[in-house]
Design an enzyme around this catalytic site. Sequence first.
Site, PDB file in Angstrom:
ATOM      1  CG  HIS A 105      -1.964   1.040   1.240  1.00 17.46           C
ATOM      2  ND1 HIS A 105      -3.192   0.850   1.828  1.00 17.46           N
ATOM      3  CD2 HIS A 105      -1.996   2.303   0.734  1.00 17.46           C
ATOM      4  CE1 HIS A 105      -3.921   1.941   1.695  1.00 17.46           C
ATOM      5  NE2 HIS A 105      -3.212   2.836   1.026  1.00 17.46           N
ATOM      6  CD  GLU A 120      -4.568  -2.890   0.715  1.00 21.96           C
ATOM      7  OE1 GLU A 120      -5.197  -3.917   1.031  1.00 21.96           O
ATOM      8  OE2 GLU A 120      -4.084  -2.086   1.554  1.00 21.96           O
ATOM      9  CG  HIS A 149      -7.844  -1.527   9.095  1.00 16.10           C
ATOM     10  ND1 HIS A 149      -6.964  -0.740   8.378  1.00 16.10           N
ATOM     11  CD2 HIS A 149      -7.892  -0.994  10.318  1.00 16.10           C
ATOM     12  CE1 HIS A 149      -6.520   0.239   9.129  1.00 16.10           C
ATOM     13  NE2 HIS A 149      -7.067   0.106  10.330  1.00 16.10           N
TER      14      HIS A 149
END
Length: 237
Positions: free
Chosen positions: A43, A70, A190
């Site tokens: 990410h 991401e 998450h």
Amino acid sequence: MTKLSVNINKLATLRNARGGNVPDILKAANDIQGFGAHGITVHPRPDERHIRYQDARDLRPIVYTEFNIEGNPQHNFIDLVLETKPEQVTLVPDAIGAITSNAGWDTIKHQDYLVDVIAEFKRHGIRTSIFVDPVEEMVEGAKATGTDRIELYTESFAHQYALGNRKGIDPYVKAAEKAVELDLGINAGHDLSLDNIQFFKQNVPGLLEVSIGHALIAEAIYLGLENVVNMYLNKLK
């Protein structure tokens, strides 16, 4: 079996803290795949405080499982994705300077924008996923964008689970049921950890993939990386 993609951002944070190339994230990505993980997630953020854009380029030939990138689809991110052509791109509405992702997309308000971005990625054969909160309307909005999958933002579940509130899973079950009804693939990520991942997996229908980084790397400090990867795999069977 639900697939495990390991987010290696935290390894890059550790590397960047000292400069140089320790830990070597290319070696780590290769090892993690060898330990049995189904994919590697990165990410990159605009300030490159952990994974750098060049890391994503360098990882592309190393990742032989599934590469998932991401990020917020700003111009430089879109260019990176089109250059590296990962198997999956996950769109996350990161605010500039945010410590970590803290909300899903409003797929109704930003629908036109997401439609355009997703169409561009799909023209290049890249599977798309949208980061969303566990809200049925947001799942329905995601379907209208043309995305292949959603990624359920699981911070709320993890927080409630840690407090002993097992009912915190309920919105995720309903959102997942809606996604299954709409023929959307389901990812999640998450704050998922060894403590809560099995309960989540057992209760959320249609779960195709989880992306786990912070907890897994922290647990690996105590338990060993190969051991932790395989502990996740066992819990996801």
